[in-house]
Write a protein that holds these residues in place. Structure first.
Motif, mmCIF file in Angstrom:
data_model
loop_
_atom_site.group_PDB
_atom_site.id
_atom_site.type_symbol
_atom_site.label_atom_id
_atom_site.label_comp_id
_atom_site.label_asym_id
_atom_site.label_seq_id
_atom_site.Cartn_x
_atom_site.Cartn_y
_atom_site.Cartn_z
ATOM 1 N N PHE A 55 0.913 -1.064 0.096
ATOM 2 C CA PHE A 55 0.034 0.019 -0.064
ATOM 3 C C PHE A 55 0.639 1.447 0.086
ATOM 4 C CE2 PHE A 55 -3.303 -2.926 0.887
ATOM 5 C CZ PHE A 55 -4.317 -2.400 0.067
ATOM 6 N N TRP A 56 1.956 1.067 0.530
ATOM 7 C CA TRP A 56 3.104 2.310 0.444
ATOM 8 C C TRP A 56 3.373 2.515 -0.931
ATOM 9 C CZ3 TRP A 56 8.753 1.842 2.095
ATOM 10 C CH2 TRP A 56 9.320 3.238 2.018
ATOM 11 N N THR A 57 3.669 1.513 -1.711
ATOM 12 C CA THR A 57 3.952 1.584 -3.257
ATOM 13 C C THR A 57 2.888 2.234 -4.020
ATOM 14 O OG1 THR A 57 5.575 -0.310 -2.899
ATOM 15 C CG2 THR A 57 4.801 0.332 -5.068
ATOM 16 N N LEU A 97 -2.572 4.938 5.282
ATOM 17 C CA LEU A 97 -3.100 4.400 6.672
ATOM 18 C C LEU A 97 -2.899 3.021 6.897
ATOM 19 C CD1 LEU A 97 -6.637 6.356 7.483
ATOM 20 C CD2 LEU A 97 -4.261 6.192 8.823
ATOM 21 N N ILE A 98 -3.170 2.374 5.778
ATOM 22 C CA ILE A 98 -2.745 0.817 5.986
ATOM 23 C C ILE A 98 -1.248 0.527 6.172
ATOM 24 C CG2 ILE A 98 -2.741 -1.204 4.576
ATOM 25 C CD1 ILE A 98 -5.445 -0.546 3.340
ATOM 26 N N PHE A 99 -0.600 1.405 5.494
ATOM 27 C CA PHE A 99 1.006 1.263 5.661
ATOM 28 C C PHE A 99 1.397 1.451 7.247
ATOM 29 C CE2 PHE A 99 5.269 3.440 5.347
ATOM 30 C CZ PHE A 99 6.159 2.243 5.386
ATOM 31 N N ILE A 100 0.811 2.890 7.687
ATOM 32 C CA ILE A 100 1.396 2.863 9.160
ATOM 33 C C ILE A 100 0.608 1.967 9.907
ATOM 34 C CG2 ILE A 100 0.831 4.755 11.029
ATOM 35 C CD1 ILE A 100 2.991 5.381 9.120
ATOM 36 N N VAL A 101 -0.502 1.398 9.967
ATOM 37 C CA VAL A 101 -1.210 0.599 10.415
ATOM 38 C C VAL A 101 -0.243 -0.902 10.478
ATOM 39 C CG1 VAL A 101 -3.121 -0.999 11.014
ATOM 40 C CG2 VAL A 101 -3.405 1.606 10.826
ATOM 41 N N SER A 102 0.232 -1.194 9.629
ATOM 42 C CA SER A 102 0.891 -2.331 9.485
ATOM 43 C C SER A 102 2.422 -2.329 10.298
ATOM 44 C CB SER A 102 1.312 -2.836 7.835
ATOM 45 O OG SER A 102 2.275 -1.956 7.461
ATOM 46 N N LEU A 103 2.890 -0.985 10.159
ATOM 47 C CA LEU A 103 4.058 -1.091 11.202
ATOM 48 C C LEU A 103 3.690 -0.872 12.596
ATOM 49 C CD1 LEU A 103 5.749 2.132 9.069
ATOM 50 C CD2 LEU A 103 6.358 -0.360 9.129
ATOM 51 N N ILE A 104 2.568 -0.416 12.975
ATOM 52 C CA ILE A 104 2.243 -0.516 14.560
ATOM 53 C C ILE A 104 2.296 -1.989 14.689
ATOM 54 C CG2 ILE A 104 0.379 0.053 15.826
ATOM 55 C CD1 ILE A 104 0.167 2.885 14.285
ATOM 56 N N PHE A 105 1.397 -2.774 13.895
ATOM 57 C CA PHE A 105 1.305 -4.086 14.331
ATOM 58 C C PHE A 105 2.604 -5.028 14.257
ATOM 59 C CE2 PHE A 105 -3.511 -4.644 12.122
ATOM 60 C CZ PHE A 105 -3.943 -4.221 13.751
ATOM 61 N N VAL A 106 3.405 -4.769 13.443
ATOM 62 C CA VAL A 106 4.763 -5.340 13.407
ATOM 63 C C VAL A 106 5.429 -4.911 14.675
ATOM 64 C CG1 VAL A 106 6.826 -5.394 12.270
ATOM 65 C CG2 VAL A 106 4.897 -5.590 10.902
ATOM 66 N N GLY A 107 5.314 -3.759 14.967
ATOM 67 C CA GLY A 107 6.002 -3.422 16.388
ATOM 68 C C GLY A 107 5.419 -4.087 17.538
ATOM 69 N N ILE A 108 4.053 -4.050 17.400
ATOM 70 C CA ILE A 108 3.558 -4.602 18.817
ATOM 71 C C ILE A 108 3.915 -6.240 18.871
ATOM 72 C CG2 ILE A 108 1.220 -5.529 19.567
ATOM 73 C CD1 ILE A 108 0.097 -2.808 18.511
ATOM 74 N N MET A 109 3.772 -6.991 17.563
ATOM 75 C CA MET A 109 3.962 -8.247 17.530
ATOM 76 C C MET A 109 5.246 -8.569 17.760
ATOM 77 S SD MET A 109 1.724 -9.286 14.396
ATOM 78 C CE MET A 109 2.193 -11.108 14.461
#
Length: 167
Positions: A55-57, A97-109
């Motif tokens: 989604f960033w791309t 938003l999808i890109f940032i949320v994916s970064l948040i999820f990766v950080g949490i996981m």
């Protein structure tokens, strides 16, 4: 395995308004390959990051496409820039938003440190204020600058991952 996608990407502009999606799938495939080659294991972490990077791309290549949208329309090729030319900022907001949320999820996981989430505001500001809010799709120079700024954004994300994992 990704080479057929890489070679066929340019043809997608003739068949679909979503060649940037195809580019994102192809271009970011290296995330998963690098993870597996470095860890010798399959994990959901790179898949989440891969999904977000697609989604960033989609976002930054849509911005890039606004530079030559007039020529593309004349010759009949398709793109997300053409598809969303009437309201590009909503589409870009969705993608980023999808890109940032994916970064948040990766950080949490991955149990990243608290600093990761604080410093994640820097890429978010770069995306939402500099790239979306200040975007002028009728100015090719502005579109090129926004597109090129994604090199800096990638560096911010990488540094942020180091911060989250090491500090």
């Amino acid at each position: 395995a990704s080479m057929p996608f890489a070679f066929s990407y340019p043809l997608m502009k003739r068949f679909t308004y979503w060649p940037q999606l195809f580019l994102g799938i192809t271009f970011n495939y290296g995330l998963v390959m690098a993870w597996v080659s470095l860890t010798n294991e399959f994990s959901f972490y790179p898949l989440i990051l891969y999904f977000g990077a697609i989604f960033w791309t989609l976002g930054y290549d849509t911005i890039y496409g606004f530079q030559d949208i007039k020529d593309d329309e004349i010759i009949g090729v398709k793109s997300t820039s053409i598809k969303f030319k009437n309201d590009p900022k909503k589409f870009l907001l969705f993608c980023y938003l999808i890109f940032i949320v994916s970064l948040i999820f990766v950080g949490i996981m991955m149990n990243f440190k608290f600093y990761y989430f604080i410093f994640l505001t820097l890429p978010a500001i770069q995306l939402f204020i500099f790239q979306i809010k200040k975007l002028d799709i009728s100015n090719t120079f502005d579109c090129l600058n926004k597109f090129k700024s994604n090199n800096f954004l990638g560096m911010l994300v990488l540094i942020n991952i180091f911060i989250g994992k090491l500090i």
